[in-house]
Design a protein around this motif. Structure first.
Motif, PDB file in Angstrom:
ATOM      1  N   LEU A   1     -35.602 -43.602  19.045  1.00 18.95           N
ATOM      2  CA  LEU A   1     -36.123 -44.526  20.062  1.00 18.95           C
ATOM      3  C   LEU A   1     -35.951 -45.985  19.656  1.00 18.95           C
ATOM      4  O   LEU A   1     -36.090 -46.886  20.483  1.00 18.95           O
ATOM      5  CB  LEU A   1     -37.615 -44.258  20.331  1.00 18.95           C
TER       6      LEU A   1
ATOM      7  N   THR B   1     -38.101 -53.018  10.836  1.00 22.64           N
ATOM      8  CA  THR B   1     -38.371 -53.185  12.264  1.00 22.64           C
ATOM      9  C   THR B   1     -39.782 -53.740  12.432  1.00 22.64           C
ATOM     10  O   THR B   1     -40.744 -53.076  12.050  1.00 22.64           O
ATOM     11  CB  THR B   1     -38.320 -51.809  12.982  1.00 22.64           C
TER      12      THR B   1
ATOM     13  N   HIS C   1     -33.181 -47.292  18.336  1.00 22.07           N
ATOM     14  CA  HIS C   1     -31.785 -47.739  18.411  1.00 22.07           C
ATOM     15  C   HIS C   1     -31.607 -48.768  19.501  1.00 22.07           C
ATOM     16  O   HIS C   1     -31.739 -48.444  20.686  1.00 22.07           O
ATOM     17  CB  HIS C   1     -30.856 -46.548  18.739  1.00 22.07           C
ATOM     18  N   ASN C   2     -31.293 -49.990  19.119  1.00 21.62           N
ATOM     19  CA  ASN C   2     -31.047 -51.059  20.103  1.00 21.62           C
ATOM     20  C   ASN C   2     -32.111 -51.102  21.183  1.00 21.62           C
ATOM     21  O   ASN C   2     -31.806 -51.311  22.352  1.00 21.62           O
ATOM     22  CB  ASN C   2     -29.687 -50.862  20.791  1.00 21.62           C
ATOM     23  N   ALA C   3     -33.329 -50.845  20.816  1.00 26.61           N
ATOM     24  CA  ALA C   3     -34.386 -50.839  21.838  1.00 26.61           C
ATOM     25  C   ALA C   3     -35.671 -51.360  21.212  1.00 26.61           C
ATOM     26  O   ALA C   3     -35.810 -51.388  19.989  1.00 26.61           O
ATOM     27  CB  ALA C   3     -34.584 -49.435  22.371  1.00 26.61           C
ATOM     28  N   GLN C   4     -36.548 -51.785  22.064  1.00 21.97           N
ATOM     29  CA  GLN C   4     -37.847 -52.290  21.604  1.00 21.97           C
ATOM     30  C   GLN C   4     -38.939 -51.510  22.327  1.00 21.97           C
ATOM     31  O   GLN C   4     -39.607 -52.038  23.214  1.00 21.97           O
ATOM     32  CB  GLN C   4     -37.961 -53.778  21.918  1.00 21.97           C
ATOM     33  N   PRO C   5     -39.083 -50.221  21.967  1.00 22.42           N
ATOM     34  CA  PRO C   5     -39.999 -49.392  22.739  1.00 22.42           C
ATOM     35  C   PRO C   5     -41.456 -49.820  22.591  1.00 22.42           C
ATOM     36  O   PRO C   5     -41.859 -50.333  21.554  1.00 22.42           O
ATOM     37  CB  PRO C   5     -39.792 -47.996  22.142  1.00 22.42           C
ATOM     38  N   ARG C   6     -42.177 -49.616  23.681  1.00 14.23           N
ATOM     39  CA  ARG C   6     -43.631 -49.805  23.671  1.00 14.23           C
ATOM     40  C   ARG C   6     -44.226 -48.460  24.038  1.00 14.23           C
ATOM     41  O   ARG C   6     -44.028 -47.967  25.146  1.00 14.23           O
ATOM     42  CB  ARG C   6     -44.041 -50.841  24.703  1.00 14.23           C
TER      43      ARG C   6
END
Ligand code: HAM
Length: 424
Positions: free
Chosen positions: A97, A299, A99-104
Motif C-alpha cells: 500500500l 516513510t 508504493h508511490n502512495a500516501q495511504p490514510r
C-alpha cells in the motif's frame, strides 16, 4: 446445577442498554474519518510477537509486562495485539500500500493488554485508530489533530484538554536521554526499582512515574524542549500556527512523552477531567522511524487511536447518543392456527416498507400476555389479528402510546397506517 461460568477479569461485555452509545461513537468515527479520506482496513487480532517487541520497544510497559503472548501449536510465539499501529504498518508494507502512495487508513477493534483492571482500564478494550503515511510536514499533523477534535465535538463530549509536544529527532532525544540519565543518577537514592531498571534503557519513561517520592526530582529534571533540534522546533512551531489559525486551542506539555518507542516529533493527547486517572481518550503522534524498523523504506507517518470504552462512558454521561429506535408496531397473533399466515403477512409488510421496525411477540400465549410483550417492546401500536379479523380480512390497530381509540382496518390499509406513524 453446576455453578455458572463467569467472564475473564478485564474482558467485558457490552450489553444492549449500552448499544446506542457504542453505535453512536463508532458511526461518528467512521463518518468523520471517511470525510477526511481515510479508508478502512481490517487487521488480524494476532500477530507475531516480534512485530510488537520491535515496534513498541523492548523496554516499555506494554512489551515488558502487558502482552498476551502464547506459543501456538506450531511452536510460533504469537501475541494478541496490544495496539493497532504495528499491525497497520505491517499490513501496509506487506500488501504494497506504500508504493508511490500516501495511504490514510483507519481501523477499529479489540486490543489486549494485561493491565490491572479499574474504571476506564480493561484487559480487552476497543480502539478506533487512524494512520496517515508518506506526508512529512506539519500539515498532516495539524489536519489529524483537527480531525480528532471534530470527532470529539461531534460526540458532544466536553471539557477535553488537548496536549501537544514534540519529541524531536532521534539525535535530539539521544542528547536529552544523556542529560536525563545524568540528572537522575545524581539523585539515585530517590529512584524506585522501576526507575533504576529503566534509567539506562528508557530514561524518558522515568518521567511518567506516579511515585510521589520521586515527584520533586522529576519536576527538576531537564526539559526536552531545551534539546530540540532546529528542524523539529520549526516543524512544531508551524503545527502550532496551523492549529491557531484553525481556532483549535491546545496546551504545550513538554513532559508528554507517550509510552511507545516508535514516536518521534509531534505527539498529542486528548484528556478528560471526568474520568479520573484514566482520562486520556485519544492519543497519538508521529512515528517516522517505524516503517523502516519493520523492514520498509523510510516513510513518514502519523496517527492516533481512541479508547472507545472511555468515550462511551463520556457519551453516556453527556446523554448525546440518539436512543435506539422503538419499533413502529408489534404484530400480535390472536389465535395459534393463524401463526403461519400472520408470519407471512409480517414478511409482506417488511417487503413493502423497508424502514419498518416490526416486532412479533412470538411463542403464542394469551392475547393479554402478547399485548404486554408488545407494550414492553416500546412499539407505537399493536396490530391484532384474531380469528374474527382474519375471517374479515381486517386487523385491529391498538395505539399503545397515546389515547387514540382502537380502530379496525382492512389488511391492505396497513401500509398507509404504518406510514403515517413513521412520518410522526
Ligand atoms: P495508546 O496511548 O497506548 O496509543 O492508546 C490509545 C488509547 O487507547 C488510550 O488513550 C486509551 O484511551 C485507550 N486505552 C489504552 N489502553 C487501554 C486500556 N487498558 N483500557 C481501556 N482503554 C485503553 C496507542 O495504542 C497507539 N497505537 C496510538 C497511535 C496510533 N499512535 C499512532 N498511531
Amino acid at each position: 446445577m453446576s455453578s455458572p461460568i463467569q467472564n475473564v477479569r478485564g474482558f467485558g461485555d457490552v450489553l444492549p442498554a449500552e448499544g446506542p452509545a457504542w453505535a453512536f461513537v463508532e458511526q461518528t468515527f467512521r463518518r468523520e474519518l471517511e470525510r477526511y479520506g481515510y479508508t478502512e482496513v481490517r487487521l488480524p487480532v494476532v500477530e507475531k510477537t516480534e512485530l510488537f517487541s520491535r515496534a513498541i520497544g523492548e523496554v516499555t510497559d506494554i512489551v515488558e509486562k502487558e502482552m498476551y503472548t502464547f506459543t501456538d501449536r506450531n511452536g510460533d510465539s504469537l501475541t494478541l495485539r496490544p495496539e493497532g499501529t504495528a499491525g497497520a504498518v505491517r499490513a501496509a508494507l506487506q500488501r504494497g500500500l506504500l508504493h508511490n502512495a500516501q495511504p490514510r487508513l483507519w481501523y477499529s477493534g479489540p486490543m489486549f493488554r494485561h493491565e490491572r483492571p479499574q474504571k476506564g482500564r480493561y484487559r480487552q478494550f476497543h480502539q478506533v485508530g487512524a494512520e496517515a503515511f508518506g506526508v512529512p510536514g506539519p500539515d498532516i499533523d495539524a489536519e489529524l489533530i483537527l480531525l480528532s477534535g471534530r470527532i470529539l465535538r461531534a460526540l458532544g463530549v466536553r471539557d477535553l484538554r488537548l496536549e501537544i509536544n514534540s519529541l524531536g529527532t532521534q539525535a535530539a532525544r539521544q542528547h536529552y536521554r544523556e542529560a536525563l540519565i545524568a540528572h537522575f543518577e545524581a539523585h539515585s537514592a530517590v529512584l524506585d526499582e522501576d526507575a533504576q531498571r529503566r534509567l539506562h534503557s528508557n530514561p524518558l519513561r522515568v518521567l511518567d512515574s506516579k511515585n510521589p517520592a520521586m515527584a520533586s526530582i522529576i519536576d527538576a529534571a531537564p526539559d526536552l524542549s531545551d534539546y530540540l533540534d532546529d528542524a523539529s522546533r520549526a516543524h512544531f512551531q508551524s503545527l502550532c500556527d496551523m492549529l491557531d489559525r484553525a481556532g483549535q486551542s491546545y496546551h504545550v506539555n513538554t513532559r508528554l512523552v507517550r509510552g511507545l518507542d516508535y514516536y518521534g516529533g509531534t505527539v498529542f493527547e486528548w484528556i478528560s477531567a471526568d474520568l479520573g486517572a484514566q482520562g486520556t481518550v485519544l492519543a497519538g503522534g508521529r512515528y517516522d522511524i517505524l516503517v523502516e524498523m519493520i523492514g520498509g523504506r523510510p516513510t513518514p507517518a502519523i496517527g492516533f487511536a481512541a479508547g472507545l470504552e472511555r468515550l462511551v462512558a463520556l457519551v453516556e454521561a453527556a446523554g448525546t447518543a440518539p436512543p435506539a429506535p422503538a419499533p413502529h408496531a408489534a404484530l400480535v397473533v390472536g389465535d395459534d392456527s393463524l401463526q403461519a399466515e400472520t408470519l407471512a403477512l409480517a414478511e409482506q409488510l417488511r417487503d413493502q416498507l423497508p424502514w419498518l421496525h416490526l416486532q412479533m411477540p412470538l411463542g403464542g400465549g394469551s392475547m393479554k400476555s402478547q399485548l404486554r410483550r408488545a407494550d414492553r417492546s416500546g412499539a407505537a401500536v399493536a396490530l391484532i389479528r384474531g380469528a374474527e379479523e382474519a375471517a374479515a380480512g381486517t386487523v385491529a390497530v391498538k395505539y399503545l402510546r397515546d389515547g387514540i381509540e382502537q380502530v379496525t382496518v382492512a389488511t391492505e390499509q396497513l401500509p398507509e397506517i404504518l406510514s403515517a406513524l413513521h412520518a410522526h
